[in-house]
Design an enzyme around this catalytic site. Structure first.
Site, PDB file in Angstrom:
ATOM      1  NE  ARG A  14      -4.582  10.545  -0.666  1.00  0.00           N
ATOM      2  CZ  ARG A  14      -4.459   9.212  -0.745  1.00  0.00           C
ATOM      3  NH1 ARG A  14      -4.427   8.473   0.364  1.00  0.00           N
ATOM      4  NH2 ARG A  14      -4.386   8.617  -1.921  1.00  0.00           N
ATOM      5  CB  THR A  29       3.761   5.899  -0.471  1.00  0.00           C
ATOM      6  OG1 THR A  29       2.999   6.659  -1.405  1.00  0.00           O
ATOM      7  CG2 THR A  29       3.446   4.421  -0.651  1.00  0.00           C
ATOM      8  CE  LYS A  78      -1.230  10.882  -5.863  1.00  0.00           C
ATOM      9  NZ  LYS A  78      -2.414   9.991  -5.682  1.00  0.00           N
ATOM     10  NE  ARG A 101      -7.349  -0.282  -9.428  1.00  0.00           N
ATOM     11  CZ  ARG A 101      -6.577  -0.305  -8.347  1.00  0.00           C
ATOM     12  NH1 ARG A 101      -5.932  -1.422  -8.045  1.00  0.00           N
ATOM     13  NH2 ARG A 101      -6.438   0.755  -7.586  1.00  0.00           N
TER      14      ARG A 101
END
Length: 475
Positions: free
Chosen positions: A36, A279, A221, A77
């Site tokens: 990845r 994850t 995703k 963010r």
């Protein structure tokens, strides 16, 4: 050269800990099937070096290790903070703005232009994976939000912000994603992973930009509550699904996560789409040479549920023990894959599907293999469809796929149980069956007296959908 072939595949994220040719080669030897490239980090030059190194290894050792390009998506963010850290006091009312500035204890900048427009009073913003929680009390719907600090603490620069209760209007593909997508397509990545998918049209937008659907596949995703609501249409639109438990575990109640994961895996198997669990797979091994017992059980349960692949992130990209992580994963997989419960999902073909006949041939090939104790199922494909179908049944027999589509060889490296081979000599049905069995025999993948289930398309020159099934005993 490869020490073992697991049915469940391993995806490893590339980073400073494993970007060198020698380390990549060692990881492949231990069992990595796909690398990845995380476009949230690294420069294009660094990613291109990884692509070139993986392809160099593939050529040198006649392997089909794949490349997955993971787009960053619209990650929200906070920006820079005063004195590198500020403390948000519980119950205090603070200002939240979308105009870039240095954050203080009284005013926080969030990198989302439509923040004031999209949020509503009562909705929560989660900072730094939910360690800090603030609740909207007021918005002017232009450029200013007032919020109450529910759970306070110290925040530092560039921490992520999740908005699980807000319907955000930002597109799934950001300007940065478009540049990264062009790079990935130019350099022939095998899989494109799209972050923060909310609806099927997000996936379709990426697919429209890929000229050849047989050369690159798109993974959605699952990280947002909206994606859970629209999961069926997203699975239909995508070529594969990733259960991205990081952001998803912040966005939805954490006690729902196990069943969400199991439900998505089950749906993907039923719809013949590869599914990845990602994850905190072996998170403790970023710093420690051994995983926790809970991590081992988590990996085992994902395999038992039927995940096509497990994806490692920091464990291989920045961890101290990237090679040992893969070795540990493989040892768990080998043990769990001895269990009969993970095989033969007993799928049935949908009579209303336009591919009903070929689906029925593929599923019956798996059932015949089970009843005869078949050692291998052989498929021929150009698009990959037959491989996805055979894989979704999770047969105990090995799955060997032959194709004249070179790009597909690396694409299929992500699919459960599949080993792919290049083959372009399709002359006659019997001749082709005899030829590919001999190839497998020469490679010591099958042996005398093994029962083989062959699937294919007749007539060969038409290269149509799978419509033929033949049982062969190896001479």
């Amino acid at each position: 050269m490869i020490k073992t072939y697991n049915k469940t595949k391993i995806i490893a994220t590339v980073g400073p800990a494993c970007s060198d040719y020698e380390v990549l080669l060692e990881l492949i030897k231990e069992g990595v099937n796909v690398f990845r490239l995380n476009f949230s980090h690294g420069k294009h030059e660094e990613h291109l070096e990884t692509i070139n190194n993986v392809r160099k290894i593939n050529r040198a050792y006649k392997l089909n290790v794949g490349i997955l390009a993971d787009l960053q998506g619209p990650k929200i963010r906070i920006g820079e903070v005063e004195n590198d850290a500020v403390y948000l006091e519980e119950n205090k009312i603070i200002e939240v703005v979308s105009k870039k500035q240095i954050s203080t204890e009284d005013r926080i900048y969030v990198s989302y232009e439509n923040l004031a427009k999209d949020v509503k009073p009562g909705e929560r913003l989660l900072i730094d994976d939910g360690k800090i929680i603030i609740e909207v009390t007021e918005t002017n719907r232009v450029d200013l939000v007032l919020a109450k600090v529910i759970y306070g603490g110290v925040i530092t620069a560039n921490k992520g912000v999740n908005m699980p209760e807000t319907t955000i209007s930002v597109p799934s593909l950001t300007p940065k994603d478009l540049v990264d997508l062009d790079f990935a397509l130019k350099h022939k990545a095998n899989w494109i992973a799209l972050s923060f998918v909310r609806k099927a049209s997000d996936v379709q937008e990426v697919k429209q930009k890929a000229d050849n659907p047989n050369a690159v596949k798109v993974i959605a995703k699952i990280e947002k509550p909206e994606a859970i609501k629209n999961i069926d249409e997203i699975i239909d639109a995508a070529d594969g699904i990733m259960v991205a438990r990081g952001d998803l575990g912040v966005e939805v109640p954490i006690d729902r996560m196990p069943m969400i994961q199991k439900d998505i895996v089950k749906k993907c198997i039923q719809k013949n789409k590869p599914v990845i669990i990602a994850t905190q797979i072996m998170d403790s091994m970023i710093n420690n040479p051994m995983p926790t017992r809970a991590e081992v059980s988590d990996v085992a349960n994902a395999i038992i549920d039927g995940a096509d692949a497990l994806m490692l992130s920091g464990e291989t990209s920045v961890g101290k023990y990237p090679v040992k992580v893969i070795r540990t994963m493989v040892s768990i997989m080998k043990q769990v894959e001895l269990e009969p419960a993970i095989y033969n999902k007993q799928l049935t073909a949908d009579e209303n599907s336009p591919t009903f006949l070929s689906d029925a041939v593929c599923f019956n090939a798996c059932m015949i293999s089970e009843s005869l104790g078949g050692k291998a199922i052989i498929g021929h494909t150009r698009s990959g469809y037959t491989a996805f179908m055979l894989s979704s049944y999770r047969p105990k027999a090995k799955i060997f796929i032959f194709t004249d589509n070179e790009a597909l060889l690396n694409i299929l490296s992500l699919c459960w149980g599949v080993q792919a081979f290049y083959y372009d000599k399709f002359v006659s049905t019997d001749g082709t069956i005899s030829d590919v069995i001999q190839i497998l025999k020469n490679a010591s993948l099958v042996k005398k007296d093994d029962v083989i289930i062959n699937t294919g398309s007749m007539p060969l020159e038409a290269q149509g959908r799978t419509n033929m099934l033949k049982v062969t005993k190896v001479d």
